[in-house]
Design a protein around this motif. Structure first.
Motif, mmCIF file in Angstrom:
data_model
loop_
_atom_site.group_PDB
_atom_site.id
_atom_site.type_symbol
_atom_site.label_atom_id
_atom_site.label_comp_id
_atom_site.label_asym_id
_atom_site.label_seq_id
_atom_site.Cartn_x
_atom_site.Cartn_y
_atom_site.Cartn_z
ATOM 1 N N VAL A 406 0.844 -1.195 0.000
ATOM 2 C CA VAL A 406 0.000 0.000 0.000
ATOM 3 C C VAL A 406 0.877 1.243 0.000
ATOM 4 N N ASP A 449 -7.092 3.490 -4.883
ATOM 5 C CA ASP A 449 -8.244 3.076 -4.074
ATOM 6 C C ASP A 449 -9.183 4.251 -3.846
ATOM 7 N N PHE A 457 -4.540 7.126 -1.667
ATOM 8 C CA PHE A 457 -4.361 5.767 -1.167
ATOM 9 C C PHE A 457 -4.329 4.848 -2.383
ATOM 10 N N ILE A 459 -3.058 0.928 -4.083
ATOM 11 C CA ILE A 459 -2.786 -0.479 -3.776
ATOM 12 C C ILE A 459 -2.003 -1.095 -4.925
ATOM 13 N N ALA A 510 -3.618 -8.298 3.674
ATOM 14 C CA ALA A 510 -4.782 -7.450 3.911
ATOM 15 C C ALA A 510 -5.986 -8.101 3.258
ATOM 16 N N THR A 524 -11.612 -1.971 -2.116
ATOM 17 C CA THR A 524 -10.658 -1.371 -1.184
ATOM 18 C C THR A 524 -9.931 -2.474 -0.437
ATOM 19 N N THR A 529 -1.961 -3.946 7.722
ATOM 20 C CA THR A 529 -1.009 -3.519 6.691
ATOM 21 C C THR A 529 -1.362 -2.136 6.171
ATOM 22 N N VAL A 530 -2.659 -1.918 5.938
ATOM 23 C CA VAL A 530 -3.118 -0.620 5.443
ATOM 24 C C VAL A 530 -2.917 0.451 6.509
ATOM 25 N N ASN A 531 -3.284 0.133 7.738
ATOM 26 C CA ASN A 531 -3.155 1.118 8.820
ATOM 27 C C ASN A 531 -1.702 1.540 9.022
ATOM 28 N N SER A 534 -0.550 3.971 6.385
ATOM 29 C CA SER A 534 -1.047 5.317 6.663
ATOM 30 C C SER A 534 -0.239 5.977 7.782
#
Length: 606
Positions: A406, A449, A457, A459, A510, A524, A529-531, A534
């Motif tokens: 990401v 995304d 964002f 991917i 994810a 999405t 992993t996404v958090n 960010s």
């Protein structure tokens, strides 16, 4: 009582509706319904192809340039295969029949050798049905054994022509003599998808409504002769599905489609539409029968009630609104959910019921007027009778776990900047920026995304996976930073200073898919992993670097890009510290971090 008065319009409306329903069930309205599908396609308009397909056209220009009669020598097709294979095309499909051996066997052998060497060639076959004294005689004409022996696959390329002569459907497979032959388009789909195409899935023999991407020439088309003459950059064909077929009307392989009844589409392009539909898994699906029947009954009941209770003009307006809402629903379901809800029988039933009841009311009204006039004319003046006749009142998702990378990016300080300039300039700046960022992400095979304010964002690894997704993400981030720097003079002129961007990149597992509800969903990714990605983006400002890469992403890069380890950090929402990196190309000489710091850097809460 009123319910007794309702019996007559109820019988009239129900009878007319039943006649319409029976006519539909017997197929008498099929042509009209098929035309309504064409209209829905045209209202929806073209949509983007979801598969990298390029068509090679056997067209009039190629006939003129090559100066050869049809059929062309198979050595010519062999040469084309060799050139396409050398360009690393993913699949090479021939919508051309090789069902008869050539007088010169060397032609067949040359073609067979080219197919074998390429290893990714799919060939067309033909299913024929001719009448005879003993009933229809069917035959499957396959490519000759020598040619098909080393083909990746082969199958019938037959399309289904409806009774009005328009092609709307095709079959995934055909049955012949107790054997199932996967179709030409299905073979291409299977070759493109690999094992996923057949895993736990039986091939249907029923006609399949093609979700046409647009009218004729909606896909990239390259004339046959231009490839033979090396006029096209081979990189154009890399990783693409190449389908070769006839575009010349003289070869009689063109058909009207829902988008082009008057401007026929080449059969090979219809095959491309079919492949696109199979890969995207978005066929035009018939609405459930019980649902259609329920809607039919409900709308007819409302129509009968309205026609009985309201005066003709008011009832007409209500029924028109009702029909309009139904039409909108039908177009919406078709355009956004690929659902084909039959519209003609319901429209016809509603308007016939309304018209029948209104006509019956009018006839009875006129009879009543005549009777009343005859009765009251004996007692009152004509004017009073007219007044009496005019006013008688007085008498109802999910995702899959994937390994992804990401990328989060955010323009630093843009919120405060947006307060200094007008909203039109904010929109203009962001639109220009997002447009170029999207191009960069797409360039490296990523997925945008969403845009969150001025943040991006993206991917990498879903829905399409690449072995080097981590590298692609980092290259994307570097190019985004270069983009912001290149836009510096323009933004300085508007806001008084250049902008800077922070990029955070992380890799791991994810849940990826269409998340939401049946009413609204979006593609999405969610998970730790996404958090973490960010959080890393937010940490770039605190550590004074434009990009932070997690140790997980760094491990996947395998020295593809020189990185400098910065330090251990402990990000918000994560107990264990992790080592973060930054590409060396982004670090200025005075930026230094120790990797052996006793206490990890603690991310500041926002």
């Amino acid at each position: 009582m009123e319910y007794k008065k309702l019996i007559r319009p109820l019988i009239i409306g129900a009878t007319l509706a039943l006649l319409v329903f029976l006519a539909y069930q017997r197929g008498l309205l099929d042509t009209f319904e098929l035309k309504s599908i064409d209209f829905r396609f045209q209202i929806r308009g073209p949509i983007a192809s979801k598969v990298p397909i390029i068509l090679i056209s056997i067209d009039q220009d190629s006939f003129d340039e090559l100066n050869l009669p049809w059929p062309w020598p198979r050595t010519l097709h062999a040469l084309l295969i060799q050139k396409l294979a050398a360009s690393q095309a993913k699949l090479i499909a021939f919508d051309v029949l090789f069902t008869e051996p050539k007088p010169d066997p060397r032609e067949d052998q040359t073609l067979a050798n080219a197919i074998k060497a390429a290893g990714n060639v799919i060939l067309a076959a033909e299913f024929t049905e001719v009448p005879s004294d003993f009933g229809p005689r069917t035959t499957v004409n396959l490519p000759i054994p020598l040619v098909r022996e080393h083909a990746l696959g082969y199958g019938p390329a037959n399309l289904v022509t409806d009774r009005d002569g328009i092609v709307r459907r095709a079959r995934q497979a055909l049955a012949f003599q107790d054997r199932i032959f996967p179709g030409f388009a299905y073979q291409i789909y299977q070759g493109f998808m690999g094992e996923k195409a057949v895993s736990g899935k039986e091939i249907s023999l029923l006609p399949y409504l093609i979700n046409f991407r647009g009218p004729a020439r909606s896909y990239p088309i390259v004339p046959y002769y231009r490839i033979l003459r090396d006029e096209i950059d081979p990189s154009v064909f890399k990783d693409k599905i190449i389908i070769v077929g006839a575009f010349s009307p003289s070869l009689h392989d063109i058909f009207p489609t829902p988008f082009s009844a008057s401007d026929p589409t080449a059969g090979v392009e219809i095959q491309a539409d079919f492949v696109d539909t199979l890969v995207a898994n978005d066929p035009i699906t018939p609405f459930p029968g019980w649902g259609h029947h329920a809607i039919f009954v409900i709308l007819l009941a409302v129509t009968i009630w309205v026609a009985f209770h309201f005066k003709p003009m008011k009832a007409f307006v209500v029924v028109l609104i009702l029909a309009g809402a139904f039409a909108f629903t039908g177009f919406y379901l078709f355009s956004f959910h690929q659902l084909w809800m039959p519209m003609v029988p319901t429209f016809l039933g509603v308007w016939l019921s309304y018209g029948g009841i209104t006509l019956d009311n009018y006839i009875r009204e006129q009879k009543e007027r005549i009777r009343l006039r005859a009765t009251f004319s004996k007692y009152v003046s004509r004017d009073v009778v007219d007044e009496l006749l005019e006013d008688r009142e007085g008498l109802g998702l999910g995702g899959k776990k994937r390994h992804i990378t990401v990328l989060f990016s955010d323009i630093r300080g843009f919120t405060s900047i947006s307060e200094q300039i007008g909203p039109e300039q904010v929109v203009s700046l962001l639109s220009d920026y997002f447009g170029q960022v999207t191009h960069i992400v797409f360039k490296y095979g990523g997925t945008v995304d969403k845009f969150i304010g001025d943040a991006v964002f993206a991917i990498f690894g879903a829905p399409k996976f690449h072995e080097d997704d981590a590298l692609r993400a980092v290259k994307t981030g570097l190019e985004m930073i270069e983009l912001v720097e290149s836009l510096g003079p323009k933004w300085t002129q508007i806001i008084g200073r250049p902008l800077k961007v922070g990029v955070g990149i992380n890799s791991g597992e994810a849940v990826v898919g269409s998340i939401g509800s049946e009413i609204r969903s979006e593609f999405t990714a969610i998970g730790d992993t996404v958090n973490l990605g960010s959080r890393l983006e937010g940490l770039t400002k605190e550590l004074g670097v434009p990009m932070l890469i997690s140790e997980f992403t760094a491990a996947e890069l395998k020295d593809a890009i020189p990185l400098r380890p910065l330090r251990q950090v402990k990000v918000t929402g994560r107990e264990a510290p992790l080592l973060v990196y930054c590409p060396e190309v982004l670090l200025e000489g005075e930026v230094e971090f120790a990797t052996d710091t006793a206490a990890p850097y603690q991310q500041q809460h926002k």
